[in-house]
Design a protein around this motif. Structure first.
Motif, PDB file in Angstrom:
ATOM      1  N   ALA A 169      22.220  25.713  14.388  1.00 20.81           N
ATOM      2  CA  ALA A 169      21.104  26.587  14.767  1.00 20.81           C
ATOM      3  C   ALA A 169      21.132  27.856  13.921  1.00 20.81           C
ATOM      4  O   ALA A 169      20.082  28.309  13.432  1.00 20.81           O
ATOM      5  CB  ALA A 169      21.180  26.925  16.256  1.00 20.81           C
ATOM      6  N   LEU A 170      22.307  28.426  13.736  1.00 26.74           N
ATOM      7  CA  LEU A 170      22.428  29.634  12.919  1.00 26.74           C
ATOM      8  C   LEU A 170      22.225  29.330  11.440  1.00 26.74           C
ATOM      9  O   LEU A 170      21.553  30.079  10.732  1.00 26.74           O
ATOM     10  CB  LEU A 170      23.793  30.286  13.158  1.00 26.74           C
ATOM     11  CG  LEU A 170      23.995  30.869  14.562  1.00 26.74           C
ATOM     12  CD1 LEU A 170      25.467  31.169  14.822  1.00 26.74           C
ATOM     13  CD2 LEU A 170      23.134  32.103  14.759  1.00 26.74           C
ATOM     14  N   PRO A 214      15.814  37.221  16.630  1.00 27.08           N
ATOM     15  CA  PRO A 214      16.816  37.685  17.592  1.00 27.08           C
ATOM     16  C   PRO A 214      17.766  36.541  17.942  1.00 27.08           C
ATOM     17  O   PRO A 214      17.355  35.383  18.033  1.00 27.08           O
ATOM     18  CB  PRO A 214      15.984  38.119  18.794  1.00 27.08           C
ATOM     19  CG  PRO A 214      14.692  37.397  18.664  1.00 27.08           C
ATOM     20  CD  PRO A 214      14.467  37.179  17.199  1.00 27.08           C
ATOM     21  N   VAL A 215      19.034  36.881  18.114  1.00 26.09           N
ATOM     22  CA  VAL A 215      20.076  35.887  18.372  1.00 26.09           C
ATOM     23  C   VAL A 215      20.830  36.248  19.649  1.00 26.09           C
ATOM     24  O   VAL A 215      21.209  37.405  19.836  1.00 26.09           O
ATOM     25  CB  VAL A 215      21.068  35.797  17.187  1.00 26.09           C
ATOM     26  CG1 VAL A 215      22.240  34.871  17.513  1.00 26.09           C
ATOM     27  CG2 VAL A 215      20.357  35.350  15.913  1.00 26.09           C
ATOM     28  N   LEU A 216      21.048  35.251  20.495  1.00 21.36           N
ATOM     29  CA  LEU A 216      21.923  35.378  21.665  1.00 21.36           C
ATOM     30  C   LEU A 216      23.106  34.446  21.455  1.00 21.36           C
ATOM     31  O   LEU A 216      22.921  33.258  21.185  1.00 21.36           O
ATOM     32  CB  LEU A 216      21.193  34.985  22.954  1.00 21.36           C
ATOM     33  CG  LEU A 216      22.079  34.855  24.207  1.00 21.36           C
ATOM     34  CD1 LEU A 216      22.673  36.203  24.616  1.00 21.36           C
ATOM     35  CD2 LEU A 216      21.291  34.235  25.358  1.00 21.36           C
ATOM     36  N   LEU A 217      24.307  34.991  21.591  1.00 25.16           N
ATOM     37  CA  LEU A 217      25.527  34.193  21.529  1.00 25.16           C
ATOM     38  C   LEU A 217      26.249  34.299  22.863  1.00 25.16           C
ATOM     39  O   LEU A 217      26.445  35.399  23.389  1.00 25.16           O
ATOM     40  CB  LEU A 217      26.449  34.698  20.416  1.00 25.16           C
ATOM     41  CG  LEU A 217      25.870  34.670  18.998  1.00 25.16           C
ATOM     42  CD1 LEU A 217      26.839  35.327  18.017  1.00 25.16           C
ATOM     43  CD2 LEU A 217      25.545  33.250  18.573  1.00 25.16           C
ATOM     44  N   ALA A 244      13.513  32.778  18.286  1.00 26.86           N
ATOM     45  CA  ALA A 244      14.849  33.122  18.780  1.00 26.86           C
ATOM     46  C   ALA A 244      15.842  32.029  18.418  1.00 26.86           C
ATOM     47  O   ALA A 244      15.460  30.877  18.212  1.00 26.86           O
ATOM     48  CB  ALA A 244      14.825  33.305  20.296  1.00 26.86           C
ATOM     49  N   ILE A 245      17.110  32.440  18.373  1.00 25.43           N
ATOM     50  CA  ILE A 245      18.226  31.498  18.237  1.00 25.43           C
ATOM     51  C   ILE A 245      19.188  31.788  19.380  1.00 25.43           C
ATOM     52  O   ILE A 245      19.546  32.946  19.619  1.00 25.43           O
ATOM     53  CB  ILE A 245      18.959  31.661  16.894  1.00 25.43           C
ATOM     54  CG1 ILE A 245      18.022  31.404  15.718  1.00 25.43           C
ATOM     55  CG2 ILE A 245      20.180  30.729  16.838  1.00 25.43           C
ATOM     56  CD1 ILE A 245      18.630  31.748  14.366  1.00 25.43           C
ATOM     57  N   ALA A 268      12.112  28.152  19.229  1.00 31.43           N
ATOM     58  CA  ALA A 268      13.442  28.686  19.509  1.00 31.43           C
ATOM     59  C   ALA A 268      14.427  27.571  19.183  1.00 31.43           C
ATOM     60  O   ALA A 268      14.197  26.407  19.498  1.00 31.43           O
ATOM     61  CB  ALA A 268      13.579  29.099  20.969  1.00 31.43           C
ATOM     62  N   ILE A 269      15.497  27.926  18.523  1.00 31.25           N
ATOM     63  CA  ILE A 269      16.535  26.951  18.191  1.00 31.25           C
ATOM     64  C   ILE A 269      17.739  27.258  19.069  1.00 31.25           C
ATOM     65  O   ILE A 269      18.258  28.378  19.041  1.00 31.25           O
ATOM     66  CB  ILE A 269      16.910  27.003  16.701  1.00 31.25           C
ATOM     67  CG1 ILE A 269      15.672  26.812  15.815  1.00 31.25           C
ATOM     68  CG2 ILE A 269      17.952  25.937  16.389  1.00 31.25           C
ATOM     69  CD1 ILE A 269      15.951  26.961  14.327  1.00 31.25           C
TER      70      ILE A 269
END
Length: 159
Positions: A59-60, A95-98, A72-73, A48-49
């Motif tokens: 990271a993105l 999958p990305v969480l912002l 995941a990011i 995960a980054i």
């Protein structure tokens, strides 16, 4: 991700300089990740980054361009830059969480909305959380969300 938003308000750095800087820094980060994955006998599914501010940008930048998807990011209070080279059929789509605060004076919360739109157009599963009244930092709720997001992603990869 610059449509409708004046990124130069972010700082005195021109948007093109952000894109160029992220692209220039990415190979060193990729090399580091490759070395560590090999050293510990891991794959991208074990990675995960997570980044904050400029770390989110990186990271993105790196996570959306790895040859295989990372688990995941998670990005806190950051920016998505340089999506022009990304095509929906070529993006690994982790999958990305912002997470972003509404009172961030360094990176406006509009950056989260712009990134969300760009990621959705690329077919990336993106989850967002806006922390009311939070500045350029990460609040406990954001930390809990990040932990849960990464834990879920690792669980999904292993099953």
């Amino acid at each position: 991700g610059y449509a409708g938003f004046q990124w130069w308000a972010l700082s005195s750095i021109a948007p093109q300089a952000l894109v160029a800087g992220a692209a220039a820094a990415a190979p060193a980060i990729d090399d580091f990740i490759d070395r560590k994955l090999k050293e510990y006998g891991l794959t991208e599914a074990d990675l995960a980054i997570v980044g904050f501010s400029q770390g989110t940008m990186m990271a993105l930048q790196v996570g959306l361009r790895r040859p295989r998807p990372v688990a995941a990011i998670v990005g806190y209070a950051g920016v998505l830059t340089g999506t022009a080279d990304l095509r929906q059929d070529k993006v690994p789509k982790p999958p990305v969480l912002l997470v972003h605060g509404t009172a961030d004076p360094v990176v406006p919360v509009a950056a989260l909305h712009a990134a969300e739109g760009d990621l959705q157009r690329l077919g990336v599963q993106v989850t967002t959380h806006i922390s009311a009244g939070i500045g350029h930092t990460v609040d406990p709720a954001g930390l809990r969300l990040g932990l849960g997001f990464v834990s879920t992603a690792f669980s999904a990869r292993k099953s």
